[in-house]
Design a protein around this motif. Structure first.
Motif, short mmCIF file in Angstrom:
data_model
loop_
_atom_site.label_atom_id
_atom_site.label_comp_id
_atom_site.label_asym_id
_atom_site.label_seq_id
_atom_site.Cartn_x
_atom_site.Cartn_y
_atom_site.Cartn_z
N PRO A 100 2.49 -1.94 -1.83
CA PRO A 100 2.00 -0.57 -1.82
C PRO A 100 3.10 0.40 -1.41
O PRO A 100 4.10 0.01 -0.79
CB PRO A 100 0.88 -0.58 -0.80
CG PRO A 100 0.56 -1.99 -0.57
CD PRO A 100 1.77 -2.79 -0.89
N GLY A 119 5.25 2.65 0.58
CA GLY A 119 5.53 2.64 2.01
C GLY A 119 5.53 1.25 2.62
O GLY A 119 5.54 1.10 3.81
N TYR A 120 5.56 0.21 1.77
CA TYR A 120 5.42 -1.15 2.27
C TYR A 120 6.67 -1.62 3.02
O TYR A 120 6.58 -2.19 4.08
CB TYR A 120 5.13 -2.09 1.10
CG TYR A 120 5.06 -3.54 1.47
CD1 TYR A 120 3.90 -4.07 2.01
CD2 TYR A 120 6.15 -4.38 1.30
CE1 TYR A 120 3.82 -5.39 2.36
CE2 TYR A 120 6.07 -5.71 1.65
CZ TYR A 120 4.91 -6.20 2.19
OH TYR A 120 4.84 -7.52 2.53
N ARG A 159 9.01 -0.28 4.66
CA ARG A 159 9.23 0.21 5.99
C ARG A 159 8.34 -0.50 7.02
O ARG A 159 8.80 -0.85 8.10
CB ARG A 159 8.88 1.69 6.00
CG ARG A 159 9.72 2.47 6.93
CD ARG A 159 9.36 3.92 6.75
NE ARG A 159 9.57 4.58 7.98
CZ ARG A 159 10.35 5.62 8.12
NH1 ARG A 159 10.97 6.12 7.08
NH2 ARG A 159 10.52 6.18 9.29
N ALA A 160 7.12 -0.75 6.62
CA ALA A 160 6.19 -1.41 7.53
C ALA A 160 6.69 -2.80 7.88
O ALA A 160 6.58 -3.24 9.01
CB ALA A 160 4.81 -1.51 6.89
#
Lengths: 432, 348
Positions: free
Chosen positions: B336, B338-339, B341-342
């Motif tokens: 998804p 923004g993945y 970075r998480a």
């Protein structure tokens, strides 16, 4: 500052603009005799009424106080008498408590004292006192947003207005540019930052031009792409930062405020005027004369439509908000709220209700998903009642419900409906 | 205002439908059909009609029985006709276009009996599509499965066609039956010597070569491809990945003999399969990464198996890769927005 080109997020759809009222100046909507002010105008719990039947109130007087951290204050929008406090269906399937006011036509005001040179705390307190909520549609209380969990260095003003039909933000940006910039400066001061960025879609060149004359505002011309106004997409396109999944904009060092919220903040600080009215667009094929109206909260939708020439006979759908993310209503029985940015009366030709056919597995929903999820998997697993599968293979919990998937679906599958069902079930489980 | 509609958002929708997409595919297939009529005579139309009619009838009969038509004849039939989405027409037409019109027995030419396309399309619709749940739920390409059933059951008939061209073939080999004995010019191509006697131009125009009725005229396929790409029914780059990989791998297998590039991509059913069959919605992966892997594997398999077997293998490759699609879709989930970075935050 001179405009710069924004980035473009991957995926997304091109939705026709259909902005019939883009050139119509903002008009005042006639205020009716009886107003019903809802107490559920913010995202959280309904506010608690503090007036009783028979009380005389003035415009701007607090009539219901916030109940819990993400609730918001409610103020009387006209002066007059409280005639009833009752719980009624709200037109979208729920019930809400309404405070009915009889308008005495005097418009006596009881505003808050104006603030000059307020510090950060005063400004945040004012945002709370004035009942400010995010006016883009979600209704998240502004005061909560102004106290971010992690340090913020950029204030992003949302002027994208990517929804078709809606033009209220566009008109506001053209007609009240200075107020919006001043409001944005108050927000920046409340956050202790100076970096203000405003993102405006390229189909509003007059608004972009209007903001270019302010030296402290960075204007970003965004590509016309839906859902550009989504928080995460807007932050990416203006600052090239990605909000981590499951996190808030503050985790990317950004704070997002709508232009209408900035305008309301400016009024709340400089005039002490609580949030008692807003600009809304009345449009759609069922309205003879689409307009941008300034309405007091609590105005019945019926009289809003009457101000635009009354509803035509062939209306089949009443939508509160934009056509992509708004809610369908049973009729015009409810009243305007802080989050009602638009009222659309759609004819059969505009709203497509051709029957659902079998999912083709074409993957077009995944092609357009701005969050890069797998909507067809969500639908598949949700229909089977396997909500964990929907979360695992469809990524449903990261969905922003922009509706791009359902917009392009050739089989007309109710994708967003299934997504909401899966989300609700998964949230229920989390609470347990 | 009694008929107010309440539904979940969005309230406006793109002007598209399953039926419209499938009609677009049919339109894209028309140039191939026209080319078949020009090159192989009007009998191609008979084969195409037999195939389409059987496909549509199979679908209707299957759905009618499934919906217990004897209980409410009018209601069920009305619903079937309302929901008819042209997917079976597309399957039937594709199946007709990937089989030849004639077969040869001891040098004599015969028209392909019409029961062949009929058997093929009944099989492809009933057993490859409907039993798995119909439109969008089949894991194997119906047309490819139908062709393979015919190919295995009636091998001699499907692989022995020789020149029945209305347009005079440019290469008039005395030994045409030997060089062009395959369903496609492939066998000729991979013959040790004299393999490259067919010029790429002949292959492109379909002149002088014989084969499946819709596959020989590459210009017609390219017109169909352009139409599908412009109408955004398929992504324009996916077939190119398939064709490009196949061409490059063929060159590599031939010891970097670049003369093989054009003939290998222009011969056989590769182009047709890449444009119309591999891109089938329900049997191709959904995410971009999985799609790239799918098309690259198809290209590698196609060229590799061609060299190894010497016969036309596009349908087999597509069917083989179809079986891997559910795995690709399950084990290559999309990340998804923004993945990345998480993930970093979890590590630190």
């Amino acid at each position: 500052m001179k405009k710069i080109k924004g980035f473009r997020f991957s995926r997304g759809v091109h939705v026709p603009g259909l902005k019939a009222s883009a050139e119509k100046p903002i008009e005042d909507c006639p205020v009716p005799e009886l107003l019903s002010i809802s107490t559920s105008m913010a995202l959280g719990k309904p506010a608690t009424p503090i007036v009783a039947v028979g009380d005389k109130v003035k415009a701007g007087q607090l009539i219901a106080t916030a109940n819990g951290p993400i609730s918001g204050n409610v103020h009387a929008s006209v002066s007059g008498e409280v005639v009833a406090i009752s719980s009624r269906p709200n037109g979208t399937g729920g019930t809400e408590t309404y405070i009915d006011l009889r308008n005495d036509g005097e418009y006596e005001t009881a505003y808050l004292p104006p603030i000059t040179d307020g510090n950060a705390e005063e400004l945040v307190q004012r945002a709370f006192d004035a009942g400010l909520v995010g006016m883009g549609g979600a209704g998240f209380p502004t005061a909560v947003k102004l106290k971010p969990r992690s340090p913020v260095d950029t204030l992003v003003i949302n002027g994208a207005e990517c929804e078709p039909y809606l033009t209220c933000d566009h008109r506001l940006m053209v007609e009240h540019t200075d107020e919006i910039v001043r409001g944005a400066r108050y927000f920046a001061r409340a956050l202790g930052i100076t970096n203000i960025v405003i993102g405006i879609e390229s189909n509003k060149p007059d608004a972009i031009e209007a903001f270019e004359k302010y030296a402290d505002v960075k204007v970003v011309e965004l590509k016309k792409q839906y859902p550009m106004g989504g928080e995460k997409q807007l932050i990416y396109c203006t600052t090239k930062r990605k909000v981590p999944i499951g996190k808030l904009p503050a985790d990317a060092g950004c704070d997002v405020q709508n232009v209408a919220t900035c305008y309301a903040m400016c009024e709340a600080v400089e005039l002490g005027k609580p949030l008692i009215e807003r600009i809304m667009t009345v449009s759609g094929g069922g309205v003879p004369d689409p307009k941008n109206l300034r309405v007091k909260f609590g105005t019945p939708l019926n009289s809003v439509v009457t101000a635009c020439g009354g509803a035509k006979e062939d209306v089949v759908k009443f939508v509160s908000g934009g056509p992509m993310m708004g809610f369908a209503m049973v009729g015009l029985s409810s009243t305007t709220k802080k989050t009602t940015g638009g009222l659309l009366l759609l004819t059969e030709k505009e709203t497509d209700y051709s029957p659902t056919t079998h999912c083709l597995s074409c993957g077009k929903c995944a092609d357009v998903c701005p969050m890069k999820l797998m909507p067809m998997n969500t639908v598949f697993y949700t229909k089977a009642g396997d909500y964990d599968g929907a979360a695992k293979y469809g990524g449903v919990m990261n969905c922003i419900e922009c509706g791009a998937c359902a917009y392009v679906c050739p089989a007309k599958q109710p994708i967003v409906q299934n997504i909401r069902l899966a989300k609700a079930e998964l949230r229920k489980r989390m609470v347990k | 205002m009694s008929n107010v509609i309440i539904s979940a958002s969005p309230h406006v929708r793109a002007k598209t439908s399953t039926r419209r997409i499938m009609i677009d595919v049919c339109i894209a297939l028309l140039p191939c059909l026209v080319a078949a009529v020009i090159f192989f005579g009007a009998y191609s139309l008979a084969i195409a009609s037999a195939s389409i009619v059987c496909a549509v009838l199979t679908e209707l009969v299957y759905s009618a029985i499934y919906r217990k038509v004897w209980k409410d004849f009018k209601g069920v039939m009305g619903r079937l006709f309302r929901e008819f989405d042209f997917t079976s027409v597309v399957s039937g037409l594709i199946l007709a276009l990937i089989i030849p019109t004639t077969y040869a027995v001891k040098g004599e030419l015969f028209y392909l009996p019409l029961y062949l396309p009929a058997i093929g399309s009944v099989f492809s619709i009933a057993l490859a599509k409907m039993v798995f749940g119909g439109t969008g739920r089949n894991f194997a390409n119906p047309a490819a499965s139908g062709r393979i059933v015919l190919f295995i059951s009636f091998t001699a008939m499907l692989t022995s066609c020789v020149g029945n061209c209305v347009i005079e073939p440019i290469i008039k080999s005395a030994d045409v039956s030997e060089i062009l004995s395959g369903a496609t010019p492939l066998t000729a191509l991979y013959l040790p010597e004299g393999g490259l006697t067919l010029s790429p131009l002949d292959l492109l125009l379909g002149t002088g070569v014989d084969g499946s009725m819709g596959e020989t005229c590459k210009i017609a396929i390219l017109i169909g491809y352009a139409y599908l790409a412009v109408r955004r029914v398929i992504k324009w780059y996916y077939p190119l990945i398939y064709i490009g990989t196949a061409g490059v791998f063929a060159v590599m297998l031939a010891g970097f003999n670049f003369a093989y590039f054009l003939p290998s991509i222009l011969s056989g059913g590769l182009l047709f399969g890449a444009v119309f069959m591999a891109t089938d919605y329900s049997t191709s992966p959904k995410s971009t990464l999985a799609n790239v892997i799918y098309y690259v594997c198809l290209g590698l398999l196609n060229s590799g198996l061609r060299v190894a077997t010497g016969i036309e293998v596009t349908s087999f490759c597509i069917l083989l890769m179809n079986c891997l699609v559910p795995l690709l879709d399950t084990y290559l989930p999309r990340r998804p927005f923004g993945y990345v970075r998480a993930k970093k935050e979890v590590k630190s």
